[in-house]
Design a protein around this motif. Structure first.
Motif, PDB file in Angstrom:
ATOM      1  N   ALA A   1       0.831  -1.203   0.000  1.00  0.00           N
ATOM      2  CA  ALA A   1       0.000   0.000   0.000  1.00  0.00           C
ATOM      3  C   ALA A   1       0.867   1.256   0.000  1.00  0.00           C
ATOM      4  O   ALA A   1       0.591   2.214  -0.732  1.00  0.00           O
ATOM      5  N   GLU A   2       1.915   1.261   0.799  1.00  0.00           N
ATOM      6  CA  GLU A   2       2.801   2.420   0.866  1.00  0.00           C
ATOM      7  C   GLU A   2       3.488   2.673  -0.466  1.00  0.00           C
ATOM      8  O   GLU A   2       3.589   3.817  -0.933  1.00  0.00           O
ATOM      9  N   LEU A   3       3.945   1.620  -1.109  1.00  0.00           N
ATOM     10  CA  LEU A   3       4.618   1.767  -2.400  1.00  0.00           C
ATOM     11  C   LEU A   3       3.680   2.274  -3.492  1.00  0.00           C
ATOM     12  O   LEU A   3       4.121   2.891  -4.453  1.00  0.00           O
ATOM     13  N   ARG A   4       2.394   2.021  -3.340  1.00  0.00           N
ATOM     14  CA  ARG A   4       1.419   2.449  -4.339  1.00  0.00           C
ATOM     15  C   ARG A   4       0.720   3.748  -3.961  1.00  0.00           C
ATOM     16  O   ARG A   4      -0.310   4.089  -4.509  1.00  0.00           O
ATOM     17  N   GLY A   5       1.298   4.450  -3.004  1.00  0.00           N
ATOM     18  CA  GLY A   5       0.773   5.768  -2.667  1.00  0.00           C
ATOM     19  C   GLY A   5      -0.429   5.762  -1.759  1.00  0.00           C
ATOM     20  O   GLY A   5      -1.035   6.812  -1.525  1.00  0.00           O
ATOM     21  N   GLU A   6      -0.788   4.623  -1.196  1.00  0.00           N
ATOM     22  CA  GLU A   6      -1.938   4.518  -0.287  1.00  0.00           C
ATOM     23  C   GLU A   6      -1.440   4.505   1.158  1.00  0.00           C
ATOM     24  O   GLU A   6      -1.556   3.504   1.856  1.00  0.00           O
ATOM     25  N   ARG A   7      -0.896   5.621   1.587  1.00  0.00           N
ATOM     26  CA  ARG A   7      -0.336   5.658   2.937  1.00  0.00           C
ATOM     27  C   ARG A   7      -1.402   5.381   3.994  1.00  0.00           C
ATOM     28  O   ARG A   7      -1.108   4.762   5.021  1.00  0.00           O
ATOM     29  N   ALA A   8      -2.621   5.838   3.773  1.00  0.00           N
ATOM     30  CA  ALA A   8      -3.669   5.614   4.770  1.00  0.00           C
ATOM     31  C   ALA A   8      -3.869   4.123   5.014  1.00  0.00           C
ATOM     32  O   ALA A   8      -3.948   3.671   6.158  1.00  0.00           O
ATOM     33  N   TRP A   9      -3.942   3.350   3.927  1.00  0.00           N
ATOM     34  CA  TRP A   9      -4.082   1.903   4.085  1.00  0.00           C
ATOM     35  C   TRP A   9      -2.837   1.319   4.742  1.00  0.00           C
ATOM     36  O   TRP A   9      -2.926   0.408   5.573  1.00  0.00           O
ATOM     37  N   ALA A  10      -1.673   1.821   4.367  1.00  0.00           N
ATOM     38  CA  ALA A  10      -0.428   1.309   4.945  1.00  0.00           C
ATOM     39  C   ALA A  10      -0.398   1.530   6.456  1.00  0.00           C
ATOM     40  O   ALA A  10      -0.045   0.630   7.225  1.00  0.00           O
ATOM     41  N   VAL A  11      -0.777   2.723   6.890  1.00  0.00           N
ATOM     42  CA  VAL A  11      -0.748   3.056   8.319  1.00  0.00           C
ATOM     43  C   VAL A  11      -1.753   2.210   9.090  1.00  0.00           C
ATOM     44  O   VAL A  11      -1.438   1.638  10.141  1.00  0.00           O
ATOM     45  N   VAL A  12      -2.975   2.123   8.569  1.00  0.00           N
ATOM     46  CA  VAL A  12      -4.008   1.353   9.258  1.00  0.00           C
ATOM     47  C   VAL A  12      -3.624  -0.117   9.338  1.00  0.00           C
ATOM     48  O   VAL A  12      -3.768  -0.764  10.391  1.00  0.00           O
TER      49      VAL A  12
END
Length: 396
Positions: free
Chosen positions: A287-298
């Motif tokens: 998720a972080e690599l694909r620009g979805e930091r919100a999903w990565a953090v959660v």
């Protein structure tokens, strides 16, 4: 048209603020009526007093419940100002401080998911204060909201910010669980290295590790005996925090203990926890690599809660950004269901007396007492499906 819109916004914000204040007042009254103990706050104060008196930090037993110190020594250093007030006088500022931290947490969560409306902060805070993890955090006088704010303050900063990493490092020095966010950043850097894009994540994670080590070494310099005991003994003794099978333990270890009807789930839990840790981090990194930091953090927050030996229900304040993320991504049914889980107080519907009835749960009781962990696992599945498509992004 813009004037009309601006006027509407100016009208909505005071209404939302008033609703939030009304909710907080009702909440405060309900907590007073319930005669909440704020027992963990009393333990924190006792830790601060032990530091100032040069006592044995990890030998103390505080309150009538004889609770021990379980956090790293750096936390005890931060607790020393609590001794400036007596135990009775601490309750009001602690409650007010936690309510302020809740608003900050909601604000940062909305920033994380890309929602910037001011009135939404107030409306969301008015609701969030009644969810079980937040209620219990304030009931015990816990530090969960402070740590969550430190982490989100860190992870919502602009790329390249020189302070990025400090929040995670300090939070991890107070309580080890947030260290998984540093692992997320460093793991992302390792994966991104193949495309020669590892720099930003490596610097961010490196500062987090550096901040953690700096705080830990400061504590070691000031509290050498306690630091030695913590890092060579206490850190490996999860049993100091309480019985694994307690219904309040919403980690996988607690679920395994209740499922297997044993206070020590041993190898079965260790294997499952290791698999979930790898899978959860993999989803978060993608998720972080694909620009979805919100999903990565959660996903990282949920993974940390699942694999920790003990994750009390009040540790699950990460349900707040989870619900807001689901709502912001138009998964309203999932958001409503998740909100219902964390506002239902269902885990307390099952027997949880001192006689340890959790070791004899029937299937219905087991299902209710494992709702948070089940929700966390489902979130990882949803995140895996959501982030499967898309292209990796370059972080400048």
């Amino acid at each position: 048209m813009s004037v009309i819109t601006s006027t509407a916004v100016h009208r909505r914000t005071p209404v939302a603020l008033g609703a939030c204040l009304l909710s907080f007042v009702a909440f405060w009254a309900a907590q007073r009526a319930a005669h909440v103990s704020m027992i963990d706050l009393m333990v924190y104060r006792a830790e601060g007093a032990a530091v100032l008196a040069g006592g044995d930090l990890y030998g103390l037993r505080a309150t009538a419940a004889q609770l021990p110190a379980t956090y790293p020594p750096f936390a005890a250093l931060l607790f020393t100002p609590l001794t400036l007030l007596d135990t009775g006088s601490l309750r009001t500022p602690a409650t007010a401080g936690n309510l302020a931290l809740l608003v900050a947490f909601v604000h940062l969560s909305l920033r994380l998911v890309g929602h910037a409306r001011v009135e939404t902060v107030w409306w969301a805070s008015a609701v969030a204060v009644w969810c079980e993890p937040v209620w219990t955090t304030l009931r015990y006088g816990q530090v969960n909201l402070l740590l969550a704010v430190l982490v989100l303050w860190d992870l919502t900063r602009r790329p390249g910010d020189r302070w990025a990493g400090v929040g995670i490092g300090v939070a991890a020095a107070v309580k080890l669980t947030p260290a998984l966010f540093a692992v997320l950043l460093l793991a992302t850097a390792v994966v991104a290295h193949r495309g020669h894009r590892a720099g930003p994540w490596l610097r961010h994670g490196g500062r987090a590790v550096g901040s953690f080590l700096s705080a830990t070494l400061l504590a070691a310099a000031l509290l050498p005996r306690d630091s030695w005991r913590f890092w060579t003994d206490v850190v490996f003794r999860a049993d100091r925090a309480g019985h694994a099978e307690e219904t309040a333990n919403q980690a996988l270890r607690g679920v395994a203990a209740r499922l297997l009807h044993t206070p020590d789930p041993g190898a079965p839990w260790a294997v499952v926890a290791a698999l979930v840790a790898v899978a959860g981090l993999a989803v978060a990194v993608r998720a972080e690599l694909r620009g979805e930091r919100a999903w990565a953090v959660v996903c990282c927050g949920v993974t940390a809660l699942l694999v920790s030996p003990v994750s009390w229900s009040h540790h699950w304040v990460w349900c707040v950004p989870l619900v807001l993320l689901l709502a912001a991504r138009d998964r309203r049914a999932a958001a409503a269901a998740t909100l219902l889980v964390f506002c239902s107080y269902a885990l307390w519907w099952v027997p949880h007396t001192p006689g340890r009835p959790e070791l004899q749960q029937n299937p219905g009781e087991f299902a209710l007492s494992g709702l948070y962990a089940a929700t966390g696992c489902l979130v990882l599945v949803i995140a895996a499906a959501t982030t499967r498509k898309g292209q990796a992004v370059t972080k400048e």
